[in-house]
Scaffold this motif. Structure first.
Motif, PDB file in Angstrom:
ATOM      1  N   ILE B  52     -13.660  12.985   6.235  1.00 17.46           N
ATOM      2  CA  ILE B  52     -13.082  13.915   5.260  1.00 17.46           C
ATOM      3  C   ILE B  52     -11.682  13.435   4.852  1.00 17.46           C
ATOM      4  O   ILE B  52     -11.333  13.417   3.662  1.00 17.46           O
ATOM      5  N   ASN B  53     -10.885  13.020   5.834  1.00 16.79           N
ATOM      6  CA  ASN B  53      -9.546  12.507   5.538  1.00 16.79           C
ATOM      7  C   ASN B  53      -9.599  11.332   4.574  1.00 16.79           C
ATOM      8  O   ASN B  53      -8.787  11.227   3.658  1.00 16.79           O
ATOM      9  N   HIS B  57      -7.578  11.792   1.215  1.00 12.58           N
ATOM     10  CA  HIS B  57      -6.274  11.136   1.128  1.00 12.58           C
ATOM     11  C   HIS B  57      -6.309   9.668   0.719  1.00 12.58           C
ATOM     12  O   HIS B  57      -5.323   9.144   0.228  1.00 12.58           O
ATOM     13  N   ALA B  58      -7.427   8.997   0.977  1.00 11.92           N
ATOM     14  CA  ALA B  58      -7.342   7.539   0.980  1.00 11.92           C
ATOM     15  C   ALA B  58      -8.288   6.838   0.008  1.00 11.92           C
ATOM     16  O   ALA B  58      -8.438   5.624   0.073  1.00 11.92           O
ATOM     17  N   ASN B  59      -8.935   7.593  -0.876  1.00 10.51           N
ATOM     18  CA  ASN B  59      -9.822   6.936  -1.827  1.00 10.51           C
ATOM     19  C   ASN B  59     -10.997   6.235  -1.134  1.00 10.51           C
ATOM     20  O   ASN B  59     -11.428   5.172  -1.554  1.00 10.51           O
ATOM     21  N   GLY B  60     -11.479   6.855  -0.072  1.00  5.00           N
ATOM     22  CA  GLY B  60     -12.623   6.276   0.642  1.00  5.00           C
ATOM     23  C   GLY B  60     -12.210   5.203   1.640  1.00  5.00           C
ATOM     24  O   GLY B  60     -11.027   5.045   1.930  1.00  5.00           O
ATOM     25  N   GLY B  61     -13.184   4.488   2.160  1.00  4.03           N
ATOM     26  CA  GLY B  61     -12.879   3.442   3.133  1.00  4.03           C
ATOM     27  C   GLY B  61     -14.133   2.971   3.840  1.00  4.03           C
ATOM     28  O   GLY B  61     -15.246   3.210   3.365  1.00  4.03           O
ATOM     29  N   VAL B  79      -7.651   1.649   2.524  1.00  5.64           N
ATOM     30  CA  VAL B  79      -6.522   1.000   1.856  1.00  5.64           C
ATOM     31  C   VAL B  79      -5.800   2.048   1.006  1.00  5.64           C
ATOM     32  O   VAL B  79      -5.391   1.801  -0.118  1.00  5.64           O
ATOM     33  N   GLY B  80      -5.663   3.237   1.584  1.00  2.50           N
ATOM     34  CA  GLY B  80      -5.014   4.354   0.914  1.00  2.50           C
ATOM     35  C   GLY B  80      -3.499   4.267   0.991  1.00  2.50           C
ATOM     36  O   GLY B  80      -2.946   3.211   1.275  1.00  2.50           O
ATOM     37  N   PRO B  81      -2.816   5.389   0.782  1.00  6.43           N
ATOM     38  CA  PRO B  81      -1.349   5.391   0.675  1.00  6.43           C
ATOM     39  C   PRO B  81      -0.623   5.224   2.015  1.00  6.43           C
ATOM     40  O   PRO B  81       0.580   4.986   2.030  1.00  6.43           O
TER      41      PRO B  81
END
Lengths: 117, 140
Positions: B52-53, B57-61, B79-81
């Protein structure tokens, strides 16, 4: 208490999982915040919520929750229901509010089963 | 059980309704392998919060789950913020999630605390503007 008892106490309607009506329910939680639900593991638990998206079903799945009650007459999105198919899960809807629905079950002896220390 | 099983998943950023698919698959596979129900549940909850995070927050991963007879290791890489203040993010109730996320039932500031509580070890490697890797271990 069984799922059937909950259905009767809440004048509810069963949306999915009639084969699970005799499943025992030992504890309950009522919340619209799924992370708060995920914070306490309980056994044979019912989740009462006003949130209607597929993540309610996912949360129930991860927690091994046996019954979800959607309050205030809400019905989940079609995608959510299909996500629950084939799982050991009963889905009910009741016209009572979250507070009222929780109170009715608590009055009959169902508790949260987890204490904040 | 084989000595070592590795499962990999890509978490799509686009569709919040699909978040949890990877965790669901891991849960089913662990059950089939005969892992104890309490360990299966811990893995499922910790990984689900992480998934979910990633979406919020992170555009997937990408998630790698390594299963051995001794332990289960989940590596969640994005590779999010990045996380500006990890210590704060670990506090119950602290959230930087936007309001629309709360209307979806998340953003209560319980994600990382839940991940910590359900695992035996959690390592967070994060760099602003570069991304975050969360490594969670559950001993069997």
């Amino acid at each position: 208490m069984t799922v059937r008892d909950i259905l009767e106490l809440l004048d509810g309607e069963i949306l999915l999982g009639e084969e699970n009506l005799d499943t025992e329910v030992h504890t309950a939680c009522g919340s619209d915040m799924m992370s708060d639900v995920l914070a306490f593991v309980k056994d044979q638990s019912v989740l009462l919520t006003g949130l209607c998206n597929p993540q309610v079903i996912r949360t129930a799945e991860m927690m091994d929750i046996v019954c979800i009650v959607f309050v205030r007459g809400k019905k989940p999105e079609a995608g959510a229901i299909s996500l629950a198919e084939g799982r050991d899960l009963a889905i009910l809807t009741t016209n009572y509010s979250l507070f009222e629905a929780c109170g009715r079950l608590y009055e009959k002896g169902l508790t949260g089963g987890a204490k904040i220390e | 059980m084989n000595d070592r099983i590795v499962l990999t998943y890509h978490v799509s950023p686009e569709d919040f309704t699909r978040a949890g698919e990877a965790s669901s698959d891991v849960k089913n596979k662990l059950k089939q392998m005969g892992v104890s129900p309490s360990a299966v549940r811990k893995v499922a909850i910790a990984m689900y919060e992480g998934e979910i995070n990633m979406v919020i927050h992170a555009n997937g991963g990408d998630i790698t789950v390594e299963i051995t007879p001794e332990k289960i290791v989940m590596i969640l890489k994005d590779v999010g913020p990045g996380i500006a203040d990890v210590e704060k993010a670990m506090q119950e109730g602290y959230s930087t999630a936007p309001d629309h996320v709360r209307s979806l039932g998340f953003g209560a500031g319980m994600g990382l605390p839940n991940m910590k509580n359900y695992t035996d070890d959690i390592q967070i490697d994060t760099k602003l503007g570069v991304g975050t890797t969360v490594t969670m271990t559950i001993n069997l």
